[in-house]
Design a protein around this motif. Sequence first.
Motif, PDB file in Angstrom:
ATOM      1  N   PRO A  15       0.845  -1.195   0.000  1.00 59.41           N
ATOM      2  CA  PRO A  15       0.000   0.000   0.000  1.00 59.41           C
ATOM      3  C   PRO A  15       0.881   1.246   0.000  1.00 59.41           C
ATOM      4  O   PRO A  15       1.929   1.265   0.631  1.00 59.41           O
ATOM      5  CB  PRO A  15      -0.776  -0.110   1.322  1.00 59.41           C
ATOM      6  CG  PRO A  15      -0.342  -1.349   2.003  1.00 59.41           C
ATOM      7  CD  PRO A  15       0.652  -2.050   1.153  1.00 59.41           C
ATOM      8  N   GLN A  46       6.562   4.963   3.258  1.00 64.31           N
ATOM      9  CA  GLN A  46       6.168   4.847   1.859  1.00 64.31           C
ATOM     10  C   GLN A  46       5.532   3.496   1.546  1.00 64.31           C
ATOM     11  O   GLN A  46       4.637   3.413   0.707  1.00 64.31           O
ATOM     12  CB  GLN A  46       7.383   5.080   0.962  1.00 64.31           C
ATOM     13  CG  GLN A  46       7.890   6.524   1.086  1.00 64.31           C
ATOM     14  CD  GLN A  46       8.832   6.927  -0.031  1.00 64.31           C
ATOM     15  OE1 GLN A  46       9.430   6.090  -0.692  1.00 64.31           O
ATOM     16  NE2 GLN A  46       8.953   8.225  -0.240  1.00 64.31           N
ATOM     17  N   ARG A  47       5.980   2.447   2.205  1.00 64.66           N
ATOM     18  CA  ARG A  47       5.437   1.116   1.895  1.00 64.66           C
ATOM     19  C   ARG A  47       4.114   0.863   2.611  1.00 64.66           C
ATOM     20  O   ARG A  47       3.214   0.245   2.073  1.00 64.66           O
ATOM     21  CB  ARG A  47       6.421   0.021   2.295  1.00 64.66           C
ATOM     22  CG  ARG A  47       7.746   0.104   1.577  1.00 64.66           C
ATOM     23  CD  ARG A  47       8.704  -0.946   2.108  1.00 64.66           C
ATOM     24  NE  ARG A  47       8.404  -2.279   1.622  1.00 64.66           N
ATOM     25  CZ  ARG A  47       8.781  -3.403   2.235  1.00 64.66           C
ATOM     26  NH1 ARG A  47       9.432  -3.334   3.390  1.00 64.66           N
ATOM     27  NH2 ARG A  47       8.487  -4.572   1.721  1.00 64.66           N
ATOM     28  N   PHE A  48       4.027   1.340   3.856  1.00 59.95           N
ATOM     29  CA  PHE A  48       2.877   0.951   4.674  1.00 59.95           C
ATOM     30  C   PHE A  48       2.060   2.134   5.168  1.00 59.95           C
ATOM     31  O   PHE A  48       1.098   1.951   5.914  1.00 59.95           O
ATOM     32  CB  PHE A  48       3.353   0.119   5.875  1.00 59.95           C
ATOM     33  CG  PHE A  48       4.244  -1.017   5.499  1.00 59.95           C
ATOM     34  CD1 PHE A  48       3.826  -1.973   4.577  1.00 59.95           C
ATOM     35  CD2 PHE A  48       5.520  -1.129   6.036  1.00 59.95           C
ATOM     36  CE1 PHE A  48       4.649  -3.020   4.209  1.00 59.95           C
ATOM     37  CE2 PHE A  48       6.353  -2.176   5.677  1.00 59.95           C
ATOM     38  CZ  PHE A  48       5.919  -3.131   4.753  1.00 59.95           C
ATOM     39  N   ILE A  92       2.941   4.214   7.349  1.00 52.45           N
ATOM     40  CA  ILE A  92       3.143   4.389   8.786  1.00 52.45           C
ATOM     41  C   ILE A  92       4.076   5.570   9.037  1.00 52.45           C
ATOM     42  O   ILE A  92       5.267   5.504   8.739  1.00 52.45           O
ATOM     43  CB  ILE A  92       3.762   3.117   9.415  1.00 52.45           C
ATOM     44  CG1 ILE A  92       2.828   1.927   9.235  1.00 52.45           C
ATOM     45  CG2 ILE A  92       4.086   3.347  10.890  1.00 52.45           C
ATOM     46  CD1 ILE A  92       3.425   0.597   9.672  1.00 52.45           C
ATOM     47  N   ALA A 142       9.042   2.513   5.942  1.00 49.57           N
ATOM     48  CA  ALA A 142       7.774   2.214   6.623  1.00 49.57           C
ATOM     49  C   ALA A 142       6.695   3.185   6.181  1.00 49.57           C
ATOM     50  O   ALA A 142       5.534   2.819   5.992  1.00 49.57           O
ATOM     51  CB  ALA A 142       7.975   2.273   8.139  1.00 49.57           C
TER      52      ALA A 142
END
Lengths: 411, 427
Positions: free
Chosen positions: A5, A205-207, A209, A203
């Motif tokens: 995401p 950019q990928r999730f 968070i 964290a």
Amino acid sequence: LTPPPGADSICGSVADSALSDLKVLDLGTDVAAPYAARMLADLGADVIKVEPLAGDPSRRRGPFPDDLPDAEKSGLFLHLNANKRGVSLDYATATGRRLLYDLVRWADVVIESEAPSRAEALGLSWTALEAVKPGLVLVSVTPFGQTGPYRDWAAEEITVFALSSRMWMHGLDGMEPLRYGPDVAWFQVGSTAAVAALAAVFASQRFGIGQQVDVSALEALTGNVDARPLFAAMTGQPQPRPARALSTIAGVAPCKDGYMLLIAGSERFFRRLLRAIGAAELIGDPRFVGQAARAANAGELDAIVLPWLADRTRREAFDQLQAYSVMCAPVQTIDEALDDPQLVARDFFVPLDHPVAGRWTYPGAPFLMSETPWTLRRPAPLLGEHNREVYGGLLGLGDDDLALLAASGVI
Amino acid sequence: VTRQPLEGYKVVDMTEVWAGPMAASILGDLGAEVIRVESFPRAAATRPLAAGASGPGIVAGPPEAPRVWDRAPSYHISNRNKLAIALDAMAPKGRDILLRLIGRADVFLIGFTAGTAERMGLDYETLRQQKPDLVMLSLPGWGEKGPYKGYATYGSGLDAFAGHHHLRQYPGLDPTTAPSIFHSDATGALAIAFAAMGALHYRERSGRGQFIDLSQVEVLLNHLPGPLFDWQMNGRVQQPIGNRHPDMAPHGAYPCSEPATWLAIAVRDDAMWSALVGAIGGPAWALDPALRTLPHRLERRAEVDRHLSTWTRGLTQREAMERLQAAGVAAGAVYSPVEVMADAQLQARGFFPELPHPLLGAYRRPNVMWQMARTPSSIHRNSNTLGEHNREVLCGLLGLGDAEFADLEAAGIVGTEYRPGAEIDPT
């Protein structure tokens, strides 16, 4: 990997720098936090350095040309803040804080180094900044971290280095413990913060968070491979302070024009050393087999190895020893490193012009990346150099607004 | 579900000693799957075959206890949060295993002397044929190219070469007074982890891997700008200044009441000086108005240091530190490695968790070097024993059958024990 995401934001066009999609706000002062921002800038991140109106205190630290203090000519500041744009801002004012929050909205990463209670007073707490920019990475670089009884204790490099136990291990038994070279420990803390910051970007950019990254200088200096608590914990033994390091095989020893550092204490390396100095017939000599025997017969060993070194310059000894894969290196000063053939061949040192400070040679790429080369794109900013470009261009303020902000002492 | 920043990424760690293994541990701290490939049947430098008095020979437990190579702090300090196999990568079947691991990896860290990777067919040009988007990083002492390519050293040599050893010696004495240190391994580890993540970040956008050539000398020189600029700007070769500071006084390590104990004190500005004067009870020497300003304190620092030492000698390290900190003066005890583990701040932050180890029971070790609020890092795997995850990696991850694995074990391609005489050769 399946696209995580939030991957849209990192699947843009191919750029020529590793971090060219990253926007960083550098609120840090002195060495550690600004160096973390510099590391991100070196890989292509767009870094805006925000300084108080009096400038980052590192502007007042030398070296200066001809030893004449000048806020635009500090060698330390020039190095720490190259590759960044710079604005001035008093964000203790209400207007200043609004501008700061506008910049936070622009940024992916904010790096700050205020004592925790002062950070809260300045509106830099995680709660405040997350409300401004959800998904933000806030990297807080402080001497002791955001929690615990020392969180607001006063600190300088030497006092944190002392607590880390590395100062105790750095100095000879029976003598005063010593710090390392100037600011070296702070650079280590900054490097630690850069690693943590970039990890938090993953964290984010990928999730999706966002979070606060709490970097304690004390922990950075106590938790890496150059500290010895783990040795003490595992063995149950106190770690001895070092003894004087004059040794022909595991320490430094004199050559014709200076000293050579040798790492030849182990069995295999010692044999290589004997071959390198033309003493192969001593391989297997019972006086020198095993570390205990070599220590017991150190005088005899010195009588063999020291004259060989004393007959040679460091360069001659270095090349001749390395031809036999003996681990060693000359003890040098920076002027010698500047002319060193290896660093010259790798084009390590890089000249850079600065509009006020002039042209100086800077340390170059800390590592060579084949696809996204390190670049020194711009010199450190003058104080407030990019106020118009950032407040006008990025935040859309007009000339009148800028004049008013300047007149009221906000920028 | 707690996410980790680097979860899903796979790293193969084929490095030795400290910088490379620590970098891989850091990537493991951040959630990457790290597979460490250890030298076998020959032991690397931090895997001693016998207990000794110094260096890697220092081991936990009795010298004669089994598996000496699993008990050396010099191995444990740079290894955690990894799966690890002990593999003979020189043998064709071992090399095949290694290539399969690299084939499923995102990052390959290799820690040989420059030139060795080519000889082993592990150079980037060869590996990218199989794995075009591989990020590969090599960390030879002086880098992959240049006249010193192939020259060998540990971090202490790089410290000397970069000019740091010279700066660390006792003022007025010679370089033998500066102990060998391995600081460049620590900063090197950070640079390696940073470079690898930078390359991964770029790969996410571009699909392209790359090769990174990292020399710790070049990392360390970035941390020593003062001497470089002073030389250019003033023609001055900076000399060691011990615990003094060009812009602060007092600044140093001051002896306390108990033997061989010191307190580091640093007074940044005139306001902090006033605070210090109050904290030490305003003795007559300190009330000299001239000392209120930095230039005078710098000029008279020997005198100030002498007087301040008299005050610190009357107190324990702890008493003096707390008194000064209560007044807002920067002061820090010069802790030994044992003392730091009992520090109140580090205790409060859980910085020395006790971790189980199959041979050593449990011991306390420093934690991950930062705290992330929403992707918390921890040391979830202590240092591996030799070949601890051979089966898990080869059968579990690469899908080898039991018979195939047994054959590799029987052929000595993988193993869990070193034989006597498995010579150490870190290059």
